[in-house]
Design an enzyme around this catalytic site. Structure first.
Site, PDB file in Angstrom:
ATOM      1  N   GLY B  45       0.818  -1.201   0.000  1.00  0.00           N
ATOM      2  CA  GLY B  45       0.000   0.000   0.000  1.00  0.00           C
ATOM      3  C   GLY B  45       0.849   1.246   0.000  1.00  0.00           C
ATOM      4  N   THR B  46       1.212   1.695  -1.179  1.00  0.00           N
ATOM      5  CA  THR B  46       2.063   2.872  -1.228  1.00  0.00           C
ATOM      6  C   THR B  46       2.090   3.412  -2.643  1.00  0.00           C
ATOM      7  OG1 THR B  46       4.224   3.703  -0.604  1.00  0.00           O
ATOM      8  CG2 THR B  46       4.197   1.693  -1.825  1.00  0.00           C
ATOM      9  N   THR B  47       2.558   4.644  -2.776  1.00  0.00           N
ATOM     10  CA  THR B  47       2.898   5.170  -4.100  1.00  0.00           C
ATOM     11  C   THR B  47       4.280   5.776  -3.981  1.00  0.00           C
ATOM     12  OG1 THR B  47       0.604   5.847  -4.377  1.00  0.00           O
ATOM     13  CG2 THR B  47       2.181   6.707  -5.941  1.00  0.00           C
ATOM     14  N   LYS B  78       9.157   6.987   3.602  1.00  0.00           N
ATOM     15  CA  LYS B  78       9.390   5.884   2.691  1.00  0.00           C
ATOM     16  C   LYS B  78      10.632   6.077   1.844  1.00  0.00           C
ATOM     17  CE  LYS B  78       4.555   4.901   2.627  1.00  0.00           C
ATOM     18  NZ  LYS B  78       3.376   4.445   1.932  1.00  0.00           N
ATOM     19  N   SER B 173       0.808   0.236  -4.873  1.00  0.00           N
ATOM     20  CA  SER B 173      -0.573   0.102  -5.315  1.00  0.00           C
ATOM     21  C   SER B 173      -1.027   1.321  -6.080  1.00  0.00           C
ATOM     22  CB  SER B 173      -1.474  -0.124  -4.115  1.00  0.00           C
ATOM     23  OG  SER B 173      -1.296   0.937  -3.210  1.00  0.00           O
TER      24      SER B 173
END
Lengths: 199, 276
Positions: B45-47, B78, B173
């Protein structure tokens, strides 16, 4: 999803591979080269599971070069193919099997051109023409119909173009461009990339 | 003798993760011959994204760490700098990300001390790829961004072994949404401001559509002089600002249209054009 094709002529081998590097549904790279140069006249085309392809192909590549360094002469394509097959077979029943499908194409001074088809279960076959991937289902019959053992280079490229057109027409995925290389007694020649855009 | 009670977390299924179920097409073609079984499905779950342009590399990421339906941390970091010219974004399980960032930093520093020169980005990518190989099913994805003497480079390393060098890389995601914006606006000759705006917009759009990305956006700009970090920006207000801008634009266009119609109706009367 990935596609490899090889056509052997009387004194050359023509090989092509698609240029897409994909990760699930995303095309991460459009100009990815799937061919590995084992020696001056041998190319290894490798597709399959993401990391295994590069790991295995580079392993074979370095070992072939090591043979040349140790013994002063290069492995022939037949020897390289059998060496690759042996390694793949050894790893098959280990805890880390390599899931790769390969085409090995080469030109030997004594034996002439050779195209070897190898799949992930390390089945090896010398074939006049071969293809890997879902695209193979669509193009093998075209190769069957139009292949002749005495193809000229232009005819081989035309045959290749026919196959790629069929892929473009019927294959569900978009493979926009292909790297094409030709191996003959003078070595490996890069040919122009064949872009078969959506019509 | 005191008895030390160890709390066995056998049933603790809420594992803090930043992964997401990426839709897998044709996943059944490759039979998984590895004996390892995932205890449960983890998601990305990240961009995060990285791209190169004429003046260096931009690395951007959102800051949401999610755990199935819970936002575990709205302000996680991140993007980690490895050294002055190398920055890594990771996506995957939070613990794995932290671990590999530290291992990579350690290995790069050791190399630098032993060989008295820095490892190139190709070397760093290869090193990371080799180190991740025994952990194939761990499913961590990394984007390494480098801006050094050999020019700006961005490289994608995945724990399943895929290693790609390119111009625009995005993982997580929210990456499809980010790719759409990046592919549209990217040009090699962008200025720094344009590049920063593009990266910011890409993360913003991804956070809008993707439930597992959100909160703030972090941005790093790496040049031959090193990395610079832009202040963390909250995207909460951006959505409303954009709506406001769009509403204004529509109003202006409406006014112009009325003016034009007014011109066409009032033929010959020059003075009616100038009112309103």
């Amino acid at each position: 999803m990935e596609y490899l094709i090889g056509i052997q002529g009387p004194d050359f081998v023509l090989v092509a591979a698609d240029n897409v590097a994909a990760s699930s549904i995303i095309q991460m790279k459009h100009d990815y080269d799937k061919m590995f140069k084992l020696s001056e006249k041998i190319l290894l085309l490798c597709v399959g599971e993401a990391g295994d392809t590069v790991q295995f192909a580079e392993y074979i590549q370095k070992n072939v070069q090591l043979y040349k360094m140790r013994n002063g002469y290069e492995l022939s394509p037949a020897a390289a193919a059998n060496f690759t097959r042996k390694n793949l077979a050894d790893y098959l029943r280990s805890r880390t099997p390599y899931h790769v499908n390969l085409l090995l194409a080469g030109y030997d001074e004594a034996d002439g051109p050779g195209l070897y088809y190898m799949d992930y279960l390390s089945a090896l076959a010398k074939a006049p023409f071969a293809a890997h991937g879902y695209g193979a289902f669509l193009t093998l019959s075209i190769l069957d119909r139009y292949y002749r053992p005495d193809l000229t280079r232009e005819e081989a490229v035309d045959l290749l173009k026919k196959c790629l057109e069929e892929l473009n027409k019927r294959f569900i995925l978009n493979l926009p461009s292909f790297t094409v290389r030709l191996i003959d007694k003078d070595g490996i020649h890069d040919m122009e990339k064949l872009p078969v855009g959506p019509k | 003798k005191t008895c030390i009670y160890t709390h066995k977390q056998k049933h603790f299924t809420h594992f803090c993760s930043r992964k997401n179920r990426v839709p897998t097409l044709f996943s059944s073609t490759f039979s998984s011959l590895s004996p390892h079984q995932q205890p449960f499905q983890l998601s990305h779950g990240t961009t995060t994204l990285g791209f190169i342009f004429q003046d260096g590399v931009i690395a951007a990421a959102d800051t949401r760490a999610s755990c199935k339906g819970l936002i575990c941390c709205p302000t996680s970091q991140k993007i980690m700098p490895i050294h002055s010219h190398l920055v890594v974004n990771t996506s995957g399980s939070g613990a794995d990300c932290m671990l590999w960032e530290r291992i990579l930093t350690r290995e790069m520093r050791l190399y630098q001390l032993r060989h008295r020169k820095r490892l190139s980005i190709n070397g760093a990518a290869k090193l990371l790829s080799m180190m991740l190989h025994p952990f194939k099913d761990q499913n961590t994805k990394n984007v390494l961004s480098f801006g050094g003497r050999s020019g700006p480079r961005v490289c994608y390393v995945c724990s399943d072994g895929l290693q790609l060098k390119g111009e625009i890389i995005s993982v997580g995601s929210g990456s499809p949404y980010a790719y759409a914006v990046l592919d549209d606006g990217w040009r090699w000759g962008m200025t720094v401001d344009e590049a920063v705006a593009l990266a910011r917009e890409a993360v913003f759009r991804a956070t809008h559509w993707d439930a597992y990305s959100g909160n703030n956006v972090d941005l790093f700009h790496i040049t031959a002089h090193g990395w610079r970090r832009r202040d963390r920006e909250d995207l909460k207000e951006e959505y409303y600002r954009e709506r406001e801008r769009k509403r204004k634009k529509i109003k202006e266009r409406e006014k112009e249209r009325q003016k034009r119609e007014g011109d066409e109706l009032g033929e010959g009367d020059i003075y009616s054009v100038h009112c309103g």
